[in-house]
Design an enzyme around this catalytic site. Structure first.
Site, PDB file in Angstrom:
ATOM      1  N   LYS A 183     -10.378   5.170   0.744  1.00  0.00           N
ATOM      2  CA  LYS A 183     -10.584   3.933   0.263  1.00  0.00           C
ATOM      3  C   LYS A 183     -11.939   3.318   1.365  1.00  0.00           C
ATOM      4  O   LYS A 183     -11.352   3.242   2.758  1.00  0.00           O
ATOM      5  CB  LYS A 183      -9.724   2.931   0.011  1.00  0.00           C
ATOM      6  CG  LYS A 183      -8.863   3.520  -1.217  1.00  0.00           C
ATOM      7  CD  LYS A 183      -7.539   2.569  -1.256  1.00  0.00           C
ATOM      8  CE  LYS A 183      -6.319   3.238  -2.191  1.00  0.00           C
ATOM      9  NZ  LYS A 183      -6.911   3.267  -3.567  1.00  0.00           N
ATOM     10  N   LYS A 209       6.209  -1.554  -8.150  1.00  0.00           N
ATOM     11  CA  LYS A 209       5.663  -1.196  -9.352  1.00  0.00           C
ATOM     12  C   LYS A 209       5.774  -2.363 -10.446  1.00  0.00           C
ATOM     13  O   LYS A 209       6.857  -3.185 -10.063  1.00  0.00           O
ATOM     14  CB  LYS A 209       6.211   0.031 -10.162  1.00  0.00           C
ATOM     15  CG  LYS A 209       5.770   1.265  -9.191  1.00  0.00           C
ATOM     16  CD  LYS A 209       5.274   2.352  -9.785  1.00  0.00           C
ATOM     17  CE  LYS A 209       4.893   3.760  -9.142  1.00  0.00           C
ATOM     18  NZ  LYS A 209       3.564   3.601  -8.841  1.00  0.00           N
ATOM     19  N   HIS A 249       1.101   5.855   2.638  1.00  0.00           N
ATOM     20  CA  HIS A 249      -0.013   4.838   2.391  1.00  0.00           C
ATOM     21  C   HIS A 249       0.256   3.534   3.085  1.00  0.00           C
ATOM     22  O   HIS A 249      -0.822   3.070   3.772  1.00  0.00           O
ATOM     23  CB  HIS A 249       0.020   4.432   0.845  1.00  0.00           C
ATOM     24  CG  HIS A 249      -0.381   5.609  -0.100  1.00  0.00           C
ATOM     25  ND1 HIS A 249      -0.905   6.808   0.106  1.00  0.00           N
ATOM     26  CD2 HIS A 249       0.241   5.768  -1.348  1.00  0.00           C
ATOM     27  CE1 HIS A 249      -1.144   7.569  -0.728  1.00  0.00           C
ATOM     28  NE2 HIS A 249      -0.429   7.078  -1.710  1.00  0.00           N
ATOM     29  N   HIS A 284      -4.606   9.529   0.059  1.00  0.00           N
ATOM     30  CA  HIS A 284      -5.922   9.214  -0.591  1.00  0.00           C
ATOM     31  C   HIS A 284      -6.488   7.521  -0.284  1.00  0.00           C
ATOM     32  O   HIS A 284      -7.391   7.262  -0.332  1.00  0.00           O
ATOM     33  CB  HIS A 284      -6.007   9.097  -2.082  1.00  0.00           C
ATOM     34  CG  HIS A 284      -4.885   8.366  -2.762  1.00  0.00           C
ATOM     35  ND1 HIS A 284      -3.903   8.426  -3.020  1.00  0.00           N
ATOM     36  CD2 HIS A 284      -5.411   7.055  -3.318  1.00  0.00           C
ATOM     37  CE1 HIS A 284      -3.203   7.454  -3.591  1.00  0.00           C
ATOM     38  NE2 HIS A 284      -4.097   6.555  -3.779  1.00  0.00           N
TER      39      HIS A 284
END
Ligand code: BG6
Length: 528
Positions: free
Chosen positions: A220, A378, A278, A216
């Site tokens: 963008k 994270k 990614h 995904h």
């Protein structure tokens, strides 16, 4: 199925013309049924449905478009529609600052809602697929087309299983010009061997042209803009090489923790979750050679070459050039948050990394000697995904007799999220009688020119699948090359080599990540 209502058509065109500077209009996609496996899941609710709604508003569907959701829980067309309606508003309005309920386009949602269908079914049972076939035959006999896209929004262990059964039921067979396409979510395998096995299993029953491996990040806008920025402007490309670039940094920092995904994350970790997919998408967009055309295979072949040119690591060298970290309790956005080991479904002695920083060398003519540093984690201090290109310093000689003590690098930053844009940092003379330099910025923000972004990032990708454009999808060899590049590190960590450093939630990662750059005389770009 009913025709689009006139007020929907008006509201679509109002919306398109309300910001005349943007939205290159695209033709509606061909008629198609979108079958979503995992229709009861989070991805469907948070991203797929809102994307379908946004695409409806943009007029990207023909009247014959419809959706069949499949999942294990009991349900009917009506209950599925009601369930999606419940959460729709909160998810479609969360981006672009337009969260007022008045911005929700009821007409568009009603149009889409009427086209949602549901089938209960176990992904492992032949009956599910026979029933699906009957349903599709029935839908297609009403509408005179038989194009289908099968979206696998399910855990990766189901990918092979579902694709095999689709094939056995004859649902992947393309005839009379109709297409049958499969969208496979990430993670595509959990290492090189499993990715190869999955590719082989899929390609036994489908052609490569039918398979869309989604990442995904490629949906963008700013990521797609990297190609436009590099190849549609004459000023950047002559500088885009080892003669002018000192190094490149790619950061994907998140403030969220593992949330409810502990079971998945504990066996996955930051490296598998973010790097071969990614982060490598960002890296290849920056580092690839200009393709011969924007044709899918030209672009994907150039990307494959970059990943193939990454210096081959061994188990030993991988450990020198990589750092892994795990967050402990801390404060993020002024809120106390728990450490990773006390999150739900996480082993209290877990060695899973929630942060990874790595240095890569790309051994080709353009990039030899230019390190690429990547970091992702994270529970970091800030949510920021960006690529910064650090240019070489000019010679200092001219400034020797001035108060200027050192010159700084020009840095071009491509902001991927939450800001979307590009900025260039350069030095300028501070006004006054003496020569003092200050860092100044030239800034381009997408929102200033093209309005707020109300897309989820999946719209472009879904549309591309419907029109059969696989440029923004991973070919089998792209996925395997990504895994091959990180496999030595996975092997080293699997042998418990290389410590898991800790970092406080709300920081920018473990100290050793700073050391990774410091030993090369460099610093991570400050994000906060
Ligand atoms: C997903 C990862 O693929 O990407 C998540 O599984 C991560 O762990 C997410 O949070 C990041 O995507 P985005 O678009 O929110 O930056």
């Amino acid at each position: 199925m009913s025709s689009p209502k006139p007020d929907l058509v008006n509201s679509i065109s109002d919306r398109l013309t309300s910001n005349p500077k943007l939205l290159a209009r695209a033709d509606p996609a061909p008629p198609c049924t979108l079958v979503i496996f995992g229709a009861g899941g989070d991805l469907t609710k948070r991203l797929l449905m809102p994307s379908l709604y946004n695409m409806t508003i943009a007029g990207l569907f023909p009247d014959e478009f419809c959706v069949v959701g499949i999942d294990a829980v009991e349900g009917s067309d009506e209950s599925f529609r009601a369930k999606q309606a419940e959460t729709m508003q909160s998810f479609v309005t969360r981006k672009g600052g337009k969260s007022h309920p008045d911005n929700f386009n009821e007409t568009a949602w009603d149009w889409l809602r009427d086209r949602l269908h549901y089938q209960q079914g176990d992904f492992g049972s032949d009956e599910t697929f026979n029933k699906l076939k009957e349903r599709l035959d029935q839908l297609h006999s009403e509408t005179q087309y038989s194009n289908c896209v099968f979206y696998l929004a399910v855990a990766d262990r189901f990918f092979g299983l579902i694709i095999d059964r689709l094939a056995t039921a004859g649902l992947l067979h393309e005839e009379d010009g109709a297409f049958r396409r499969i969208i496979v979510e990430k993670p595509f395998g959990h290492d090189l061997v499993s990715a190869k096995e999955l590719n082989a299993r899929i390609l036994k029953v489908a052609n490569e042209s039918q398979v869309f491996r989604i990442d995904h990040f490629l949906g963008k806008e700013t990521v797609q803009n990297i190609m436009a920025l590099r190849f549609s402007n004459g000023i950047f490309e002559p500088l885009w090489n080892r003669d002018h670039i000192d190094h490149v940094q790619i950061t994907a920092a998140e403030t969220v923790g593992v949330e409810t995904r502990g079971k998945f994350y504990e066996v996955t970790g930051a490296l598998r979750d973010m790097v071969p997919n990614h982060m490598f998408q960002l890296l290849t967009m920056v580092a690839m050679e200009p393709p011969n055309s924007f044709d899918a295979d030209s672009v994907r072949s150039e990307k494959a070459k970059v990943v193939a040119a990454i210096h081959k690591l061994t188990v030993d060298t991988a450990l020198v050039d990589a750092v892994r970290g795990q967050y402990t309790a801390g404060k993020v956005d002024n809120l106390d948050v728990p450490g990773y080991r006390t999150e739900p479904d996480i082993d209290s002695n877990s060695r899973t990394e929630t942060f990874v920083a790595m240095k890569f060398a790309i051994e080709n003519w353009r990039w030899a000697g230019v390190p690429f540093y990547i970091r992702t984690g994270k529970r970091m201090a800030v949510r920021d995904t960006q690529i910064s290109i650090h240019f070489k310093q000019p010679p200092f000689a001219l400034f020797r007799d001035t108060p200027v003590e050192r010159l700084t690098h020009n840095v071009m930053t491509i902001h991927v999220q939450p800001e979307e844009g590009v900025d260039l940092q350069f030095s300028a003379k501070v006004p006054g009688p003496l020569v003092h330099l200050g860092a100044v910025h030239m800034d381009f923000r997408y929102s200033d020119y093209f309005g707020a972004d109300n897309s989820t990032g999946y719209e472009t990708l879904l549309y591309d699948v419907l029109i059969g454009d696989s440029t923004l999808f991973q070919r089998a060899d792209n996925v395997e090359a990504g895994w091959a590049a990180v496999q030595p590190l996975l092997d080293a960590w699997a042998r418990h080599r290389g410590d898991v450093q800790t970092y406080k939630a709300g920081s920018m990662g473990p100290v050793s990540a700073d050391e990774l750059l410091a030993r090369d005389g460099r610093l991570w770009k400050k994000l906060v």
